[in-house]
Design an enzyme around this catalytic site. Structure first.
Site, PDB file in Angstrom:
ATOM      1  N   LYS A  51       0.852  -1.186   0.000  1.00 60.13           N
ATOM      2  CA  LYS A  51       0.000   0.000   0.000  1.00 60.13           C
ATOM      3  C   LYS A  51       0.887   1.234   0.000  1.00 60.13           C
ATOM      4  O   LYS A  51       1.912   1.271   0.670  1.00 60.13           O
ATOM      5  CB  LYS A  51      -0.909   0.005   1.235  1.00 60.13           C
ATOM      6  CG  LYS A  51      -1.976  -1.084   1.239  1.00 60.13           C
ATOM      7  CD  LYS A  51      -2.829  -1.003   2.496  1.00 60.13           C
ATOM      8  CE  LYS A  51      -3.783  -2.181   2.590  1.00 60.13           C
ATOM      9  NZ  LYS A  51      -4.856  -2.141   1.602  1.00 60.13           N
ATOM     10  N   LYS A  56       7.335   1.444   3.098  1.00 60.05           N
ATOM     11  CA  LYS A  56       7.107   2.369   4.198  1.00 60.05           C
ATOM     12  C   LYS A  56       5.761   2.165   4.887  1.00 60.05           C
ATOM     13  O   LYS A  56       5.608   2.504   6.049  1.00 60.05           O
ATOM     14  CB  LYS A  56       7.201   3.817   3.703  1.00 60.05           C
ATOM     15  CG  LYS A  56       8.589   4.223   3.239  1.00 60.05           C
ATOM     16  CD  LYS A  56       9.532   4.417   4.402  1.00 60.05           C
ATOM     17  CE  LYS A  56      10.869   4.989   3.939  1.00 60.05           C
ATOM     18  NZ  LYS A  56      11.735   5.337   5.071  1.00 60.05           N
ATOM     19  N   SER A  79      11.522  12.268   1.677  1.00 58.32           N
ATOM     20  CA  SER A  79      11.758  12.452   0.240  1.00 58.32           C
ATOM     21  C   SER A  79      10.555  11.977  -0.569  1.00 58.32           C
ATOM     22  O   SER A  79      10.510  12.140  -1.771  1.00 58.32           O
ATOM     23  CB  SER A  79      13.013  11.687  -0.203  1.00 58.32           C
ATOM     24  OG  SER A  79      12.843  10.298   0.028  1.00 58.32           O
ATOM     25  N   ASP A 173      19.834 -17.401   1.939  1.00 62.32           N
ATOM     26  CA  ASP A 173      21.170 -17.280   2.531  1.00 62.32           C
ATOM     27  C   ASP A 173      21.524 -15.839   2.868  1.00 62.32           C
ATOM     28  O   ASP A 173      22.395 -15.597   3.705  1.00 62.32           O
ATOM     29  CB  ASP A 173      22.233 -17.829   1.571  1.00 62.32           C
ATOM     30  CG  ASP A 173      22.055 -19.310   1.294  1.00 62.32           C
ATOM     31  OD1 ASP A 173      21.878 -20.075   2.272  1.00 62.32           O
ATOM     32  OD2 ASP A 173      22.069 -19.703   0.106  1.00 62.32           O
ATOM     33  N   GLY A 180      19.403   4.147   3.313  1.00 61.80           N
ATOM     34  CA  GLY A 180      19.512   5.598   3.351  1.00 61.80           C
ATOM     35  C   GLY A 180      19.710   5.979   4.801  1.00 61.80           C
ATOM     36  O   GLY A 180      20.807   5.968   5.333  1.00 61.80           O
ATOM     37  N   GLY A 181      18.589   6.245   5.498  1.00 61.15           N
ATOM     38  CA  GLY A 181      18.659   6.500   6.932  1.00 61.15           C
ATOM     39  C   GLY A 181      18.879   5.240   7.744  1.00 61.15           C
ATOM     40  O   GLY A 181      19.243   5.304   8.915  1.00 61.15           O
ATOM     41  N   ALA A 209      26.340   8.508  -2.127  1.00 61.06           N
ATOM     42  CA  ALA A 209      25.728   8.726  -0.805  1.00 61.06           C
ATOM     43  C   ALA A 209      26.174   7.582   0.110  1.00 61.06           C
ATOM     44  O   ALA A 209      25.371   6.841   0.658  1.00 61.06           O
ATOM     45  CB  ALA A 209      24.209   8.763  -0.916  1.00 61.06           C
ATOM     46  N   ASP A 211      27.517   7.091   3.103  1.00 59.94           N
ATOM     47  CA  ASP A 211      27.790   7.277   4.532  1.00 59.94           C
ATOM     48  C   ASP A 211      27.765   5.969   5.319  1.00 59.94           C
ATOM     49  O   ASP A 211      28.519   5.795   6.277  1.00 59.94           O
ATOM     50  CB  ASP A 211      26.787   8.258   5.140  1.00 59.94           C
ATOM     51  CG  ASP A 211      25.364   7.737   5.058  1.00 59.94           C
ATOM     52  OD1 ASP A 211      24.830   7.654   3.940  1.00 59.94           O
ATOM     53  OD2 ASP A 211      24.794   7.387   6.107  1.00 59.94           O
ATOM     54  N   SER A 308      12.299  -2.005  -2.766  1.00 60.75           N
ATOM     55  CA  SER A 308      11.714  -1.176  -1.717  1.00 60.75           C
ATOM     56  C   SER A 308      10.541  -0.302  -2.153  1.00 60.75           C
ATOM     57  O   SER A 308       9.744   0.129  -1.316  1.00 60.75           O
ATOM     58  CB  SER A 308      12.792  -0.288  -1.096  1.00 60.75           C
ATOM     59  OG  SER A 308      13.466   0.450  -2.101  1.00 60.75           O
TER      60      SER A 308
END
Length: 334
Positions: A51, A56, A79, A173, A180-181, A209, A211, A308
């Site tokens: 949904k 999320k 975002s 396996d 991201g966060g 990106a 990090d 995702s």
């Protein structure tokens, strides 16, 4: 685990009970051509069918269902995907929602947030601007913050994805998860290491990106020094204080991929699997197709990639012909 991290597996189990009647059990699909290219058995957890069009919803519905006292408003910065899901959850609970969104966010995500009945408030792209505007909106509305990736209830909700995968792919396996966060990979890591410690959890992120990769490399939280430029708009955020300890201890490795690899992987899934994933979902696919991933032990044979989301801005696909196809992809005729 409870004392060590912001959530435990018990929190994931509780989230699963709270949200299971309000979300889809998304399917797991496979692709013989991608199995052939990688020499492994790939499984794709299709959270784009969730949904609101992304994983999320798992978390936001959980947050909405576990709030003991109804707040005056839900407030967050996003975002796009988190904002849509919180708007959906807020509508279920009859609570106003205010979503702070960068002006650069895809139009389809901003329109969807509004369609779910939430108010969109614009900010600049930087984390600082998003947080400052969010704070102002919280003060004006007397609302509560539902952080997009550091809220414990959010992380627990995302961990339910791993519960589903372990049931749907019993011989898995490894799981490969865009980061991201870090909320999704942290929740998944908590769950996997509690239920099946031998199963690997790999994070995947854009090289632009990186990090999470840098943090693992240095052994300390190392946020992106400036707003990253990547087509994967859903993973521009840096990992945070709640997700970092879990990632540090429970995520087995982090793979980075270039913009061209993300673009080509995304297009490959469109063309070969007929799944309209967004580039953020393509990050995990790109990681498994990369030269770097070939260093993973061949015994890690059955790999589940979390797709995702599928919130694609169809008006901005000028990049489709701009990507240089990496050598790995040459074996796939399109």
């Amino acid at each position: 685990m409870c004392a060590q991290y912001c959530i435990s597996f018990a929190d994931v189990e509780k989230a699963h009970i709270n949200i299971r009647d309000f979300i889809h059990l998304t399917p797991v699909l496979s692709s013989s051509i991608l199995n052939k290219v990688t020499g492994r058995n790939l499984f794709f957890k299709c959270e784009l069918f969730q949904k609101t069009g992304s994983f999320k919803s798992d978390q936001e519905v959980g947050e909405g269902r576990t709030t003991e006292e109804k707040p005056k408003a839900f407030v967050t910065h996003s975002s796009g995907n988190h904002g849509q899901a919180l708007a959906y959850a807020a509508r279920l609970e009859g609570i106003p929602a205010y979503i702070v969104v960068p002006q650069t966010a895809p139009s389809c995500k901003k329109l969807a947030i509004q369609a779910y009945g939430a108010s969109v408030v614009y900010s600049e792209q930087s984390d600082e601007s998003r947080e400052n505007v969010t704070k102002r909106i919280m003060e004006e509305t007397e609302g509560i913050l539902v952080h997009p990736n550091q809220e414990p209830a959010v992380i627990a909700g995302q961990g339910t994805i791993a519960m589903e995968v372990l049931n749907q792919v019993p011989l898995v396996d490894a799981l490969v998860v865009p980061v991201g966060g870090g909320g999704m990979v942290a929740g998944i890591a908590i769950t996997v290491k509690a239920l099946r410690p031998s199963v690997k959890v790999y994070a995947a992120e854009p090289l632009n990106a990186d990090d999470c990769y840098q943090s693992k490399l240095k052994g300390e939280l190392t946020p992106n020094p400036y707003p990253p430029e990547t087509i994967a708009d859903g993973v521009k955020s840096s990992i945070g204080l709640n997700t970092w300890p879990i990632i540090r201890d429970l995520v087995d490795d982090v793979f980075t991929v270039t913009e061209d690899e993300i673009k080509c992987a995304t297009q490959l899934v469109w063309e070969r699997m007929k799944l309209l994933i967004e580039p953020t979902a393509g990050v995990g696919v790109a990681a498994v197709l990369s030269q770097q991933f070939q260093t993973v032990c061949s015994e890690v044979k059955n790999i589940c990639i979390v797709l995702s989301g599928g919130n694609v801005d169809l008006t901005s696909l000028t990049w489709v012909k701009q990507a240089e196809r990496p050598a790995t992809y040459q074996a796939v005729s399109v």
